[in-house]
Design a protein around this motif. Structure first.
Motif, PDB file in Angstrom:
ATOM      1  N   PHE A 189      -6.466   5.197  -1.368  1.00 44.19           N
ATOM      2  CA  PHE A 189      -6.472   3.894  -2.038  1.00 44.19           C
ATOM      3  C   PHE A 189      -5.386   2.959  -1.518  1.00 44.19           C
ATOM      4  CE2 PHE A 189      -9.003   6.494  -4.861  1.00 44.19           C
ATOM      5  CZ  PHE A 189     -10.037   5.628  -5.153  1.00 44.19           C
ATOM      6  N   ALA A 190      -4.623   3.425  -0.538  1.00 45.02           N
ATOM      7  CA  ALA A 190      -3.700   2.520   0.160  1.00 45.02           C
ATOM      8  C   ALA A 190      -4.412   1.767   1.284  1.00 45.02           C
ATOM      9  CB  ALA A 190      -2.520   3.305   0.743  1.00 45.02           C
ATOM     10  N   LEU A 191      -5.619   2.217   1.628  1.00 43.48           N
ATOM     11  CA  LEU A 191      -6.336   1.599   2.749  1.00 43.48           C
ATOM     12  C   LEU A 191      -6.584   0.096   2.562  1.00 43.48           C
ATOM     13  CD1 LEU A 191      -7.660   2.053   5.488  1.00 43.48           C
ATOM     14  CD2 LEU A 191      -9.739   2.795   4.305  1.00 43.48           C
ATOM     15  N   PRO A 192      -6.999  -0.379   1.372  1.00 47.59           N
ATOM     16  CA  PRO A 192      -7.176  -1.834   1.214  1.00 47.59           C
ATOM     17  C   PRO A 192      -5.886  -2.625   1.459  1.00 47.59           C
ATOM     18  CG  PRO A 192      -8.283  -0.664  -0.559  1.00 47.59           C
ATOM     19  CD  PRO A 192      -7.460   0.352   0.172  1.00 47.59           C
ATOM     20  N   ALA A 193      -4.748  -2.052   1.079  1.00 50.62           N
ATOM     21  CA  ALA A 193      -3.468  -2.731   1.352  1.00 50.62           C
ATOM     22  C   ALA A 193      -3.259  -2.866   2.851  1.00 50.62           C
ATOM     23  CB  ALA A 193      -2.317  -1.959   0.715  1.00 50.62           C
ATOM     24  N   GLY A 194      -3.578  -1.790   3.592  1.00 48.41           N
ATOM     25  CA  GLY A 194      -3.477  -1.843   5.044  1.00 48.41           C
ATOM     26  C   GLY A 194      -4.426  -2.875   5.629  1.00 48.41           C
ATOM     27  N   TRP A 195      -5.632  -2.952   5.062  1.00 50.52           N
ATOM     28  CA  TRP A 195      -6.637  -3.934   5.515  1.00 50.52           C
ATOM     29  C   TRP A 195      -6.094  -5.359   5.348  1.00 50.52           C
ATOM     30  CZ3 TRP A 195      -9.228  -8.109   3.636  1.00 50.52           C
ATOM     31  CH2 TRP A 195     -10.424  -8.490   4.272  1.00 50.52           C
ATOM     32  N   ILE A 196      -5.498  -5.624   4.175  1.00 51.91           N
ATOM     33  CA  ILE A 196      -4.960  -6.972   3.903  1.00 51.91           C
ATOM     34  C   ILE A 196      -3.816  -7.305   4.862  1.00 51.91           C
ATOM     35  CG2 ILE A 196      -3.699  -8.349   2.206  1.00 51.91           C
ATOM     36  CD1 ILE A 196      -5.309  -6.839   0.028  1.00 51.91           C
ATOM     37  N   ILE A 197      -2.929  -6.335   5.081  1.00 50.71           N
ATOM     38  CA  ILE A 197      -1.787  -6.575   5.971  1.00 50.71           C
ATOM     39  C   ILE A 197      -2.267  -6.850   7.392  1.00 50.71           C
ATOM     40  CG2 ILE A 197       0.265  -5.524   7.017  1.00 50.71           C
ATOM     41  CD1 ILE A 197       0.615  -4.014   4.314  1.00 50.71           C
ATOM     42  N   LYS A 198      -3.277  -6.108   7.842  1.00 50.79           N
ATOM     43  CA  LYS A 198      -3.819  -6.380   9.178  1.00 50.79           C
ATOM     44  C   LYS A 198      -4.459  -7.765   9.223  1.00 50.79           C
ATOM     45  CE  LYS A 198      -6.802  -5.004  12.891  1.00 50.79           C
ATOM     46  NZ  LYS A 198      -7.575  -3.971  13.570  1.00 50.79           N
ATOM     47  N   GLY A 209      -2.328  -9.262  11.852  1.00 46.20           N
ATOM     48  CA  GLY A 209      -2.907  -8.829  13.120  1.00 46.20           C
ATOM     49  C   GLY A 209      -2.340  -7.520  13.632  1.00 46.20           C
ATOM     50  N   CYS A 210      -1.671  -6.767  12.772  1.00 42.67           N
ATOM     51  CA  CYS A 210      -1.082  -5.491  13.182  1.00 42.67           C
ATOM     52  C   CYS A 210      -2.172  -4.449  13.428  1.00 42.67           C
ATOM     53  CB  CYS A 210      -0.111  -4.992  12.120  1.00 42.67           C
ATOM     54  SG  CYS A 210      -0.929  -4.516  10.574  1.00 42.67           S
ATOM     55  N   LYS A 211      -1.779  -3.285  13.934  1.00 43.09           N
ATOM     56  CA  LYS A 211      -2.703  -2.172  14.105  1.00 43.09           C
ATOM     57  C   LYS A 211      -2.828  -1.423  12.780  1.00 43.09           C
ATOM     58  CE  LYS A 211      -3.195  -2.784  18.572  1.00 43.09           C
ATOM     59  NZ  LYS A 211      -4.477  -3.227  19.156  1.00 43.09           N
ATOM     60  N   LEU A 212      -4.042  -0.912  12.511  1.00 41.66           N
ATOM     61  CA  LEU A 212      -4.290  -0.170  11.265  1.00 41.66           C
ATOM     62  C   LEU A 212      -4.749   1.241  11.590  1.00 41.66           C
ATOM     63  CD1 LEU A 212      -4.561   0.006   8.191  1.00 41.66           C
ATOM     64  CD2 LEU A 212      -6.849  -0.987   8.403  1.00 41.66           C
ATOM     65  N   VAL A 213      -3.981   2.223  11.134  1.00 43.03           N
ATOM     66  CA  VAL A 213      -4.303   3.636  11.329  1.00 43.03           C
ATOM     67  C   VAL A 213      -4.739   4.224   9.988  1.00 43.03           C
ATOM     68  CG1 VAL A 213      -3.420   5.902  12.014  1.00 43.03           C
ATOM     69  CG2 VAL A 213      -2.608   3.831  13.186  1.00 43.03           C
ATOM     70  N   TYR A 214      -5.887   4.889   9.993  1.00 38.14           N
ATOM     71  CA  TYR A 214      -6.371   5.559   8.779  1.00 38.14           C
ATOM     72  C   TYR A 214      -6.219   7.061   8.970  1.00 38.14           C
ATOM     73  CZ  TYR A 214      -9.377   6.797   4.814  1.00 38.14           C
ATOM     74  OH  TYR A 214      -9.865   7.307   3.629  1.00 38.14           O
ATOM     75  N   ASP A 215      -5.303   7.657   8.227  1.00 38.47           N
ATOM     76  CA  ASP A 215      -5.023   9.090   8.311  1.00 38.47           C
ATOM     77  C   ASP A 215      -5.699   9.774   7.122  1.00 38.47           C
ATOM     78  OD1 ASP A 215      -3.973  11.628   8.521  1.00 38.47           O
ATOM     79  OD2 ASP A 215      -1.959  10.951   9.011  1.00 38.47           O
TER      80      ASP A 215
END
Length: 278
Positions: free
Chosen positions: A1-10, A14-20
């Motif tokens: 559930f942290a993934l949407p936060a990463g999506w917004i930040i990207k 324009g940063c890179k997004l890694v999904y672990d």
């Protein structure tokens, strides 16, 4: 559930997004249907922005690639550092630890079960199998979880079942090295479980123990490739049969022969994936 936060930040930077993804997140044990659907929706929505997928088995990575779309990916196993293991000479010197702690007969071989003590991990079957076995074998459960009280209750019924409190992560390999065999039982209660490669499989390996493991695709591949032990169906009857079979098996591998499973190798693989991404 942290993934949407990463999506917004990207989206904003324009940063890179890694999904672990340490499991097949939308189909795992203990997750109700609503949570599974919510997880799946979040993953599908965010997937186009993901630059790198990290996961713990080839089959889980393949599932994401087939069900969403192709992405750069890297397999990173849940392995221990070799530096945390006990050398062979030390293992031989301390093999009596469990016998002394629990007053187990010296001619009994010790099987150890390590991890969260929860449903879906074959614990109930393991308890029944050891209570019924006629061989000279005992099992020690190490960990914590909702089935802890069931295990403690069973220790009062039979002298073949024992409970050991959980220990810090960096002491796990050294502790289980005192046993003779490791039990890596998983039940097919979710797709994530069926395709998993559990931490305990590698912790047993670097402790030098022959392993009795569930006959699931990824687990069998590792067990057979590195000659780590035997696989069984997660049933009381097959478990009992394989316990007797495993009692006569000696380790067929060395720490050197399984070095590529170690965290040293996994860490280098992860560093290389990040370097390539950047």
């Amino acid at each position: 559930f942290a993934l949407p936060a990463g999506w917004i930040i990207k989206f904003l930077t324009g940063c890179k997004l890694v999904y672990d993804a340490h499991e097949l997140e939308s189909n795992k044990n203990g997750q109700n249907k609503a949570l599974s659907l919510a997880t799946l929706w979040i993953e599908k929505f965010c997937w186009p922005k993901v630059d790198l997928l990290v996961s713990v088995s080839d089959s889980i990575i393949d599932w994401y690639q087939v069900n969403f779309s192709k992405k750069s990916s890297v397999l990173v196993l849940n392995s221990p550092l070799i530096a945390q293991t006990t050398c062979e000479a030390d293992v031989k010197a301390v093999k009596s630890y469990f016998h002394k702690k629990f007053d187990i007969p010296s001619d009994h071989q010790i099987f150890v079960y390590l991890g969260i003590l929860a449903p879906g991990r074959g614990i109930e079957m393991c308890l029944d199998a050891f209570e019924q076995t006629s061989g000279k074998a005992s099992v020690v459960f190490i960990g914590f979880g909702p089935l802890e009280s069931m295990i403690i209750e069973r220790t009062q019924r039979t002298r073949r079942v024992f409970f050991h409190a959980a220990v810090p992560h960096d002491q796990v390999v050294g502790l289980v090295a005192h046993a003779d065999f490791g039990i890596c039982l998983i039940e097919n209660v979710s797709l994530s479980d069926y395709l998993c490669l559990p931490n305990k499989l590698f912790e047993y390996s670097f402790a030098g123990l022959p392993i009795l493991a569930s006959d699931f695709p990824e687990i069998r591949k590792v067990v057979e490739t590195y000659s780590l032990g035997v696989c069984c169906e997660p049933t009381v009857s097959d478990l009992s049969e394989k316990i007797s079979e495993l009692e006569n098996i000696q380790p067929k591998y060395t720490i050197e022969s399984i070095y590529e499973l170690s965290w040293q190798v996994q860490a280098n693989r992860l560093r290389a994936a990040y370097s390539e991404l950047l």
